[in-house]
Motif scaffolding. Structure first.
Motif, PDB file in Angstrom:
ATOM      1  N   ASP A 113     -41.711  25.376  29.268  1.00  0.00           N
ATOM      2  CA  ASP A 113     -42.752  25.913  28.845  1.00  0.00           C
ATOM      3  C   ASP A 113     -42.280  27.476  28.099  1.00  0.00           C
ATOM      4  O   ASP A 113     -42.969  28.268  28.156  1.00  0.00           O
ATOM      5  N   CYS A 114     -41.316  27.396  29.052  1.00  0.00           N
ATOM      6  CA  CYS A 114     -40.891  29.104  29.088  1.00  0.00           C
ATOM      7  C   CYS A 114     -39.116  28.749  29.014  1.00  0.00           C
ATOM      8  O   CYS A 114     -38.530  28.138  30.072  1.00  0.00           O
ATOM      9  N   VAL A 115     -38.069  29.326  28.606  1.00  0.00           N
ATOM     10  CA  VAL A 115     -36.775  29.518  28.899  1.00  0.00           C
ATOM     11  C   VAL A 115     -36.386  31.641  28.265  1.00  0.00           C
ATOM     12  O   VAL A 115     -36.702  31.886  27.575  1.00  0.00           O
ATOM     13  N   HIS A 116     -35.352  31.804  29.347  1.00  0.00           N
ATOM     14  CA  HIS A 116     -34.772  32.862  29.383  1.00  0.00           C
ATOM     15  C   HIS A 116     -33.489  32.714  29.461  1.00  0.00           C
ATOM     16  O   HIS A 116     -33.026  32.069  29.509  1.00  0.00           O
ATOM     17  N   GLY A 117     -32.971  33.915  29.151  1.00  0.00           N
ATOM     18  CA  GLY A 117     -31.605  33.985  28.675  1.00  0.00           C
ATOM     19  C   GLY A 117     -30.531  34.855  30.146  1.00  0.00           C
ATOM     20  O   GLY A 117     -31.207  35.563  30.744  1.00  0.00           O
ATOM     21  N   ILE A 118     -29.549  35.599  29.724  1.00  0.00           N
ATOM     22  CA  ILE A 118     -28.502  36.174  30.374  1.00  0.00           C
ATOM     23  C   ILE A 118     -28.010  37.358  29.100  1.00  0.00           C
ATOM     24  O   ILE A 118     -27.892  37.464  28.156  1.00  0.00           O
ATOM     25  N   TYR A 119     -28.183  38.490  30.383  1.00  0.00           N
ATOM     26  CA  TYR A 119     -27.412  40.015  29.813  1.00  0.00           C
ATOM     27  C   TYR A 119     -25.870  39.155  30.268  1.00  0.00           C
ATOM     28  O   TYR A 119     -24.844  38.311  30.398  1.00  0.00           O
ATOM     29  N   LEU A 120     -25.360  40.532  28.809  1.00  0.00           N
ATOM     30  CA  LEU A 120     -23.324  38.572  28.560  1.00  0.00           C
ATOM     31  C   LEU A 120     -22.677  40.814  29.308  1.00  0.00           C
ATOM     32  O   LEU A 120     -23.474  41.787  29.471  1.00  0.00           O
ATOM     33  N   THR A 121     -22.007  40.418  29.479  1.00  0.00           N
ATOM     34  CA  THR A 121     -20.642  41.131  29.865  1.00  0.00           C
ATOM     35  C   THR A 121     -20.702  42.755  29.322  1.00  0.00           C
ATOM     36  O   THR A 121     -19.757  43.920  30.210  1.00  0.00           O
ATOM     37  N   GLU A 122     -20.590  42.184  27.702  1.00  0.00           N
ATOM     38  CA  GLU A 122     -19.627  43.219  27.102  1.00  0.00           C
ATOM     39  C   GLU A 122     -21.204  44.666  26.251  1.00  0.00           C
ATOM     40  O   GLU A 122     -22.413  43.854  26.092  1.00  0.00           O
ATOM     41  N   PRO A 123     -21.836  46.166  26.778  1.00  0.00           N
ATOM     42  CA  PRO A 123     -22.521  46.427  27.253  1.00  0.00           C
ATOM     43  C   PRO A 123     -22.807  46.325  25.740  1.00  0.00           C
ATOM     44  O   PRO A 123     -22.302  46.549  24.953  1.00  0.00           O
ATOM     45  N   SER A 195     -31.132  30.096  30.415  1.00  0.00           N
ATOM     46  CA  SER A 195     -30.309  29.604  29.936  1.00  0.00           C
ATOM     47  C   SER A 195     -28.531  30.044  29.820  1.00  0.00           C
ATOM     48  O   SER A 195     -29.049  31.918  29.390  1.00  0.00           O
ATOM     49  N   ALA A 196     -27.709  29.728  29.606  1.00  0.00           N
ATOM     50  CA  ALA A 196     -26.514  30.549  29.671  1.00  0.00           C
ATOM     51  C   ALA A 196     -26.432  31.196  27.995  1.00  0.00           C
ATOM     52  O   ALA A 196     -25.135  31.994  27.753  1.00  0.00           O
ATOM     53  N   GLU A 197     -26.820  30.412  27.177  1.00  0.00           N
ATOM     54  CA  GLU A 197     -26.678  30.220  25.714  1.00  0.00           C
ATOM     55  C   GLU A 197     -27.337  31.013  24.933  1.00  0.00           C
ATOM     56  O   GLU A 197     -27.445  31.392  23.508  1.00  0.00           O
ATOM     57  N   MET A 198     -28.682  31.436  25.883  1.00  0.00           N
ATOM     58  CA  MET A 198     -29.551  32.124  24.648  1.00  0.00           C
ATOM     59  C   MET A 198     -29.115  33.821  25.885  1.00  0.00           C
ATOM     60  O   MET A 198     -29.891  34.197  26.658  1.00  0.00           O
ATOM     61  N   THR A 199     -28.211  34.150  24.632  1.00  0.00           N
ATOM     62  CA  THR A 199     -27.608  35.999  25.176  1.00  0.00           C
ATOM     63  C   THR A 199     -28.658  37.262  24.809  1.00  0.00           C
ATOM     64  O   THR A 199     -28.448  37.029  23.731  1.00  0.00           O
ATOM     65  N   CYS A 200     -27.784  37.999  24.782  1.00  0.00           N
ATOM     66  CA  CYS A 200     -27.987  39.400  24.561  1.00  0.00           C
ATOM     67  C   CYS A 200     -26.997  39.971  25.119  1.00  0.00           C
ATOM     68  O   CYS A 200     -26.640  40.382  26.064  1.00  0.00           O
ATOM     69  N   HIS A 201     -27.306  41.532  23.841  1.00  0.00           N
ATOM     70  CA  HIS A 201     -26.215  42.738  24.807  1.00  0.00           C
ATOM     71  C   HIS A 201     -27.109  43.764  25.403  1.00  0.00           C
ATOM     72  O   HIS A 201     -28.120  44.154  24.449  1.00  0.00           O
ATOM     73  N   HIS A 202     -27.215  44.369  26.114  1.00  0.00           N
ATOM     74  CA  HIS A 202     -28.396  45.416  27.515  1.00  0.00           C
ATOM     75  C   HIS A 202     -27.440  46.606  26.917  1.00  0.00           C
ATOM     76  O   HIS A 202     -26.076  46.326  28.142  1.00  0.00           O
ATOM     77  N   ASP A 203     -28.273  47.593  27.243  1.00  0.00           N
ATOM     78  CA  ASP A 203     -28.051  48.803  27.255  1.00  0.00           C
ATOM     79  C   ASP A 203     -28.295  49.141  28.502  1.00  0.00           C
ATOM     80  O   ASP A 203     -29.426  49.353  28.893  1.00  0.00           O
ATOM     81  N   ASP A 204     -27.442  48.812  30.215  1.00  0.00           N
ATOM     82  CA  ASP A 204     -28.221  49.186  31.485  1.00  0.00           C
ATOM     83  C   ASP A 204     -27.838  49.900  31.937  1.00  0.00           C
ATOM     84  O   ASP A 204     -27.188  51.584  31.344  1.00  0.00           O
ATOM     85  N   ASP A 205     -28.100  50.345  33.187  1.00  0.00           N
ATOM     86  CA  ASP A 205     -27.807  52.439  33.559  1.00  0.00           C
ATOM     87  C   ASP A 205     -26.693  52.016  34.223  1.00  0.00           C
ATOM     88  O   ASP A 205     -25.750  51.666  33.826  1.00  0.00           O
ATOM     89  N   SER A 206     -25.916  53.644  33.155  1.00  0.00           N
ATOM     90  CA  SER A 206     -24.991  54.332  33.813  1.00  0.00           C
ATOM     91  C   SER A 206     -24.678  55.197  34.305  1.00  0.00           C
ATOM     92  O   SER A 206     -23.710  55.952  34.648  1.00  0.00           O
TER      93      SER A 206
END
Length: 336
Positions: A113-123, A195-206
């Motif tokens: 009932d819940c699916v979450h994804g991963i950050y891509l390595t490209e910001p 899921s490794a196919e549910m992805t996003c680009h993330h603006d992370d701490d720099s």
């Protein structure tokens, strides 16, 4: 095969996200499965967040005072109408098929009932080596855990509405680990899929200082949340061996005051730390080259020091203040 939901509400909590919100909303509206509605919950921003949100056909909700992501998400849930709620953090830009991927998994995987994804390595925006460290680590530890898990990370996460009807909403007392606490209430009755196919680009701490302060603050809730977990531990970003090596290095360092020969003890602990997760080291080397590995491990150690220090302080606060940590009234009722 279970029913494939089509009516999706997107909920985006936002606080001072003028840098990333336009990219986030552009990505949301570019999904191959168009959402039914998009709700931006502005958590009392002091920048141009609301102005940017109004450039899109969103429903904009505003809170009078900053209350944290749990409260913002709850307000979005209450205002939404979808069969499924897709949560997207305002500093994330989902790839075009992220929502389609989540709906396919919900429709094809019984009990999930819940699916979450991963950050891509490209910001989302490249801000240098500290951000590269963050994204490499975040991508790796999620990737090693894909499949059925007990923890959902709500930065990019699709959840059937019925889950909230059953287990309740986010604990608004928590400004960190709120997704871990909610997942603990979910996991026994509502399957969670990473899921490794549910992805996003993330603006992370720099910036290093900001990163360490955030890690120290957030880790204060690790002990109270872990103590109140009902089932097996969920996802963990860091290997236990690395955490133990960090504690050993800290504990043995004062012994060097007795004699320099005892410096071998913290030195051995640091070697243990570097070897605690060989898969991570190999992954970083493949992604950024051998030269980056040393920088990565040095920063990884500093982050571990912040986590250990924050967890120790949080554990002490938990012992001294019974109101510190998750709200007890949100615990599931026996027999449910």
């Amino acid at each position: 095969m279970v029913s494939v939901p089509t009516h999706v509400s997107v909920v985006i909590p936002a606080y001072n996200n003028e840098r990333t919100l336009h990219a986030c909303l552009s990505a949301v509206y570019a999904q191959t499965h168009p959402p039914t509605e998009v709700i931006v919950v502005d958590d009392a921003s002091t920048d141009r967040t609301r102005e940017i949100a109004r450039q899109f056909p969103v429903r904009l909700l505003q809170t009078p005072v900053n209350s944290g992501p749990a409260a913002a998400r709850n307000r979005g849930i209450r205002a939404s109408t979808g069969e499924v709620i897709l949560f997207v953090d305002a500093d994330c830009a989902p790839t075009p098929t992220a929502l389609t991927t989540a709906l396919d998994i919900l429709g094809q995987t019984p009990g999930v009932d819940c699916v979450h994804g991963i950050y891509l390595t490209e910001p989302l925006y490249d801000d240098g080596p500290v951000e590269a460290y963050r994204l490499l680590h975040a991508h790796y530890w999620r990737l090693r855990s894909v499949g059925r898990v007990r923890t959902a990370i709500f930065a990019l996460c699709a959840v059937r509405r019925e889950v909230f009807d059953d287990v309740g909403l986010f604990d608004e007392r928590l400004r960190a680990s709120e997704d871990v606490e909610l997942s603990d209430r979910m996991a026994d009755r509502h399957g969670i899929w990473l899921s490794a196919e549910m992805t996003c680009h993330h603006d992370d701490d720099s910036r290093l200082g900001s990163l360490l302060r955030k890690q120290f603050s957030r880790s204060q809730l690790l002990v109270p949340v872990a103590v109140r977990e009902r089932g097996p531990a969920g996802l963990r970003a860091n290997r236990p061996a690395g955490v133990l090596a960090t504690v050993a290095a800290l504990a043995s360092l004062p012994l060097a005051a007795l004699t320099p020969a005892l410096l071998v003890l913290p030195g051995a602990a640091l070697v243990w730390f570097a070897a605690a997760d060989p898969g991570l080291v190999r992954f970083v080397r493949r992604q950024r080259g051998t030269a980056f590995v040393g920088f990565f491990l040095a920063l990884h150690l500093l982050v571990h020091l912040a986590i250990v220090g924050g967890a120790a302080l949080g554990g002490l606060r938990f012992l001294l203040d019974r109101d510190f940590g998750p709200s007890r009234q949100l615990r599931p009722r026996p027999g449910r």
